[in-house]
Write a protein that holds these residues in place. Structure first.
Motif, PDB file in Angstrom:
ATOM      1  N   ASP A 120       4.733  58.553  -4.290  1.00  0.00           N
ATOM      2  CA  ASP A 120       3.809  59.196  -4.823  1.00  0.00           C
ATOM      3  C   ASP A 120       3.617  60.759  -4.468  1.00  0.00           C
ATOM      4  O   ASP A 120       3.025  60.754  -3.448  1.00  0.00           O
ATOM      5  N   GLU A 121       3.925  61.456  -5.652  1.00  0.00           N
ATOM      6  CA  GLU A 121       3.746  62.891  -5.289  1.00  0.00           C
ATOM      7  C   GLU A 121       4.240  63.356  -3.700  1.00  0.00           C
ATOM      8  O   GLU A 121       3.526  63.993  -2.939  1.00  0.00           O
ATOM      9  N   PRO A 122       5.433  62.874  -3.542  1.00  0.00           N
ATOM     10  CA  PRO A 122       5.787  63.114  -1.998  1.00  0.00           C
ATOM     11  C   PRO A 122       6.030  64.645  -1.635  1.00  0.00           C
ATOM     12  O   PRO A 122       6.033  64.915  -0.511  1.00  0.00           O
TER      13      PRO A 122
ATOM     14  N   ARG B  79      -8.267  47.380 -14.953  1.00  0.00           N
ATOM     15  CA  ARG B  79      -9.722  47.979 -15.056  1.00  0.00           C
ATOM     16  C   ARG B  79     -10.269  47.688 -13.786  1.00  0.00           C
ATOM     17  O   ARG B  79     -10.354  46.722 -13.071  1.00  0.00           O
ATOM     18  N   PHE B  80     -10.708  48.931 -13.189  1.00  0.00           N
ATOM     19  CA  PHE B  80     -11.349  48.872 -11.757  1.00  0.00           C
ATOM     20  C   PHE B  80     -12.746  48.321 -12.036  1.00  0.00           C
ATOM     21  O   PHE B  80     -13.648  48.386 -13.020  1.00  0.00           O
ATOM     22  N   PRO B  81     -13.332  47.597 -10.853  1.00  0.00           N
ATOM     23  CA  PRO B  81     -14.725  47.066 -10.934  1.00  0.00           C
ATOM     24  C   PRO B  81     -15.658  48.389 -11.228  1.00  0.00           C
ATOM     25  O   PRO B  81     -15.283  49.427 -10.591  1.00  0.00           O
TER      26      PRO B  81
ATOM     27  N   GLY C 125     -15.663  49.433 -14.307  1.00  0.00           N
ATOM     28  CA  GLY C 125     -15.275  49.640 -15.726  1.00  0.00           C
ATOM     29  C   GLY C 125     -14.365  50.757 -15.977  1.00  0.00           C
ATOM     30  O   GLY C 125     -13.824  50.781 -17.103  1.00  0.00           O
ATOM     31  N   THR C 126     -13.928  51.474 -14.909  1.00  0.00           N
ATOM     32  CA  THR C 126     -12.787  52.469 -15.364  1.00  0.00           C
ATOM     33  C   THR C 126     -11.398  51.723 -15.739  1.00  0.00           C
ATOM     34  O   THR C 126     -10.881  51.151 -15.030  1.00  0.00           O
ATOM     35  N   LEU C 127     -11.165  52.188 -16.847  1.00  0.00           N
ATOM     36  CA  LEU C 127      -9.773  51.546 -17.283  1.00  0.00           C
ATOM     37  C   LEU C 127      -8.696  52.581 -17.087  1.00  0.00           C
ATOM     38  O   LEU C 127      -8.324  53.688 -17.613  1.00  0.00           O
ATOM     39  N   ALA C 128      -8.170  52.306 -15.821  1.00  0.00           N
ATOM     40  CA  ALA C 128      -7.126  53.126 -15.229  1.00  0.00           C
ATOM     41  C   ALA C 128      -5.742  53.138 -15.795  1.00  0.00           C
ATOM     42  O   ALA C 128      -4.930  54.164 -15.982  1.00  0.00           O
ATOM     43  N   VAL C 129      -5.271  51.757 -16.296  1.00  0.00           N
ATOM     44  CA  VAL C 129      -3.925  51.848 -17.232  1.00  0.00           C
ATOM     45  C   VAL C 129      -4.359  50.673 -18.070  1.00  0.00           C
ATOM     46  O   VAL C 129      -4.831  49.552 -17.869  1.00  0.00           O
TER      47      VAL C 129
ATOM     48  N   GLY D 269       1.997  63.292 -15.558  1.00  0.00           N
ATOM     49  CA  GLY D 269       0.449  63.236 -16.446  1.00  0.00           C
ATOM     50  C   GLY D 269      -0.327  63.668 -15.537  1.00  0.00           C
ATOM     51  O   GLY D 269      -0.249  64.109 -14.514  1.00  0.00           O
ATOM     52  N   PRO D 270      -1.486  64.219 -16.331  1.00  0.00           N
ATOM     53  CA  PRO D 270      -2.556  64.924 -15.725  1.00  0.00           C
ATOM     54  C   PRO D 270      -3.439  64.073 -14.888  1.00  0.00           C
ATOM     55  O   PRO D 270      -3.167  62.622 -14.658  1.00  0.00           O
ATOM     56  N   SER D 271      -4.207  64.839 -13.845  1.00  0.00           N
ATOM     57  CA  SER D 271      -4.918  63.864 -12.688  1.00  0.00           C
ATOM     58  C   SER D 271      -5.842  62.788 -13.467  1.00  0.00           C
ATOM     59  O   SER D 271      -6.628  63.079 -14.593  1.00  0.00           O
ATOM     60  N   GLY D 272      -5.805  61.586 -12.818  1.00  0.00           N
ATOM     61  CA  GLY D 272      -6.542  60.575 -13.131  1.00  0.00           C
ATOM     62  C   GLY D 272      -6.107  59.718 -14.531  1.00  0.00           C
ATOM     63  O   GLY D 272      -6.773  58.929 -15.000  1.00  0.00           O
ATOM     64  N   CYS D 273      -4.840  59.955 -14.681  1.00  0.00           N
ATOM     65  CA  CYS D 273      -4.066  59.277 -16.144  1.00  0.00           C
ATOM     66  C   CYS D 273      -3.659  57.889 -15.419  1.00  0.00           C
ATOM     67  O   CYS D 273      -3.203  57.188 -16.462  1.00  0.00           O
ATOM     68  N   GLY D 274      -3.594  57.517 -14.381  1.00  0.00           N
ATOM     69  CA  GLY D 274      -3.356  56.064 -13.938  1.00  0.00           C
ATOM     70  C   GLY D 274      -1.905  55.994 -13.505  1.00  0.00           C
ATOM     71  O   GLY D 274      -1.322  55.015 -12.967  1.00  0.00           O
ATOM     72  N   LYS D 275      -1.418  57.342 -12.726  1.00  0.00           N
ATOM     73  CA  LYS D 275      -0.139  57.255 -12.249  1.00  0.00           C
ATOM     74  C   LYS D 275       0.025  56.341 -11.009  1.00  0.00           C
ATOM     75  O   LYS D 275       0.876  55.391 -10.646  1.00  0.00           O
ATOM     76  N   THR D 276      -0.666  56.677  -9.997  1.00  0.00           N
ATOM     77  CA  THR D 276      -1.021  56.117  -8.665  1.00  0.00           C
ATOM     78  C   THR D 276      -1.102  54.648  -8.940  1.00  0.00           C
ATOM     79  O   THR D 276      -0.570  53.654  -8.192  1.00  0.00           O
ATOM     80  N   THR D 277      -2.258  54.461  -9.600  1.00  0.00           N
ATOM     81  CA  THR D 277      -2.719  53.028  -9.884  1.00  0.00           C
ATOM     82  C   THR D 277      -1.264  52.166 -10.575  1.00  0.00           C
ATOM     83  O   THR D 277      -1.148  51.060  -9.889  1.00  0.00           O
ATOM     84  N   SER D 278      -0.551  52.712 -11.435  1.00  0.00           N
ATOM     85  CA  SER D 278       0.527  51.946 -11.896  1.00  0.00           C
ATOM     86  C   SER D 278       1.635  51.794 -10.732  1.00  0.00           C
ATOM     87  O   SER D 278       2.149  50.494 -10.913  1.00  0.00           O
TER      88      SER D 278
END
Ligand SMILES: Nc1ncnc2c1ncn2[C@@H]1O[C@H](COP(=O)(O)OP(=O)(O)OP(=O)(O)O)[C@@H](O)[C@H]1O
Ligand SMILES: [Mg+2]
Length: 359
Positions: free
Chosen positions: A160-162, A10-12, A14-18, A35-44
């Motif tokens: 990451d999306e190389p 959870r980012f400061p 409040g976004t629950l990324a993963v 997964g679609p944009s913003g679904c937490g792939k990069t964060t994971s």
């Protein structure tokens, strides 16, 4: 092996990324996060090398708790490749690749020698070693990025999306190169993409995320295509999944038929089509009925070939459908003609192949 156990970010703000991610990326395999944009792939992905700190849960790389590790030590064992390669613009190709080995205390000469070897490994001509990144094509820059990530010979590679910034043709060749390379180096790779076709092509296993950082399904590509768990995954996997799923089925039992076969210079057939072979039994193309002998000019290019034993049912069906004669050409591992293949024969082999893959 990389293990996520109930990992949440959870980012400061409040976004629950993963959200409570449970997943194991197997040793020596390619695991794809899609997964679609913003679904937490990069964060994971970035939690694996601790560029992002998990809020809760456990994350282990080869048994070691990531949060207990020294970040610098951890990253030494983890290569990282990003979109647009992220190269140093003011360093030459060879020095970009040699950066990490030099940081690890290798001498300049040894690091550069290793960099030149790695250029060859990733399919880059070493004549480009002295160029700067801006003097390379996008696809070449990506190869440099991969070489740089491999320079320290890390057991784990995060990507990451190389390949998403290059055109579809270059992209396909980079994907093929990665699969070839992986068959030699056997790294534990986690690869992020938003492209489901790339995911099913590269992944030994594919994790489909939905927005909100929830893992929707984690399976082998063939299972994802044949048995999506819900409507979201079904939609995300997209059209033609039944046909694409044939790419993950193989069959020992497709019934091969006979073929009319000719050599260059033989009289053309009286009726219908014949396959023209070279002196070693390999197919040159098809010839239609007509007068006179078989010559270069009378040969029509054949369709795709199906390799008995290793080809997929998708390849077999394509061989049948793409052949000008309606008969596909099956070849053995050496490329010699083994028989003909029809769409009906492929479909007849389907139930048994399905049973085998479900077993
Ligand atoms: N540093 C950050 N601070 C706050 N929110 C962030 C931060 N990084 C990412 N997020 C948010 O977390 C969510 C997941 O982002 P992430 O970058 O992991 O998505 P993604 O699946 O990689 O998307 P894309 O396909 O667009 O790259 C998004 O809602 C994003 O806005
Ligand atoms: Mg991303």
């Amino acid at each position: 092996m990389i293990e996520f156990r109930g990992v949440t970010k959870r980012f400061p703000g409040g976004t629950l990324a993963v959200d409570e991610l449970d997943l194991v990326a197997e040793q020596g395999r390619i695991t794809v996060f899609v997964g679609p944009s913003g679904c937490g792939k990069t964060t994971s992905l970035r939690m694996i090398n601790r560029m992002v700190e998990p809020t809760s849960g456990e994350l282990r790389v080869d048994g070691q708790d990531v949060l207990a590790a020294d970040p610098a030590d951890l990253r030494r064992g983890i290569g990282y490749v990003i979109q647009q390669a992220g190269l140093f613009p003011h360093r030459t190709v060879v020095d970009n690749i040699a950066t990490v080995p030099m940081l690890l205390g290798r001498g300049r000469k040894a690091a550069r020698d290793r960099a030149m070897e790695l250029m060859e490994t990733v399919g880059l001509d070493t004549s480009m070693a002295r160029r700067y990144p801006a003097q390379l094509s996008g696809g070449q820059q990506q190869r440099v990025g991969v070489a740089r990530a491999l320079a320290a010979d890390p057991p784990v590679l995060l990507m990451d999306e190389p390949f998403s910034a290059v055109d579809p043709v270059v992209r396909e060749s980079l994907q093929d190169e990665l699969l070839r390379l992986q068959s030699e180096i056997g790294k534990t790779i986690v690869f992020v993409t938003h492209d489901i076709d790339e995911a099913v092509k590269l992944g030994d296993k594919v994790a489909v995320f939905r927005v909100g950082g929830k893992l929707a399904q984690y399976d082998e590509p063939g299972v994802l295509l044949s048995r999506p768990v819900d409507d979201f995954v079904d939609n995300f996997v997209g059209r033609d999944r039944g046909y694409r799923g044939l790419g993950f089925l193989t069959s020992e039992t497709i019934l091969l038929g006979s073929l009319d076969m000719l050599s260059m210079g033989d009289p053309r057939p009286d009726d219908g089509w014949a396959l023209v072979l070279d002196g070693t039994g390999r197919p040159l193309g098809w010839v239609a009925d007509g007068d006179g002998p078989v010559t270069e000019d009378t040969i029509v290019p054949g369709g795709s070939l199906y390799t008995v034993g290793s080809g997929s049912l998708r390849g077999a069906l394509d061989a049948a459908l793409s052949s000008p004669s309606g008969q596909g050409v099956a070849v053995d591992a050496d490329g010699r003609v083994a028989g003909s293949i029809t769409a009906d024969a492929v479909l007849a082999a389907l139930p048994a192949a399905r049973d085998d893959s479900a077993a």
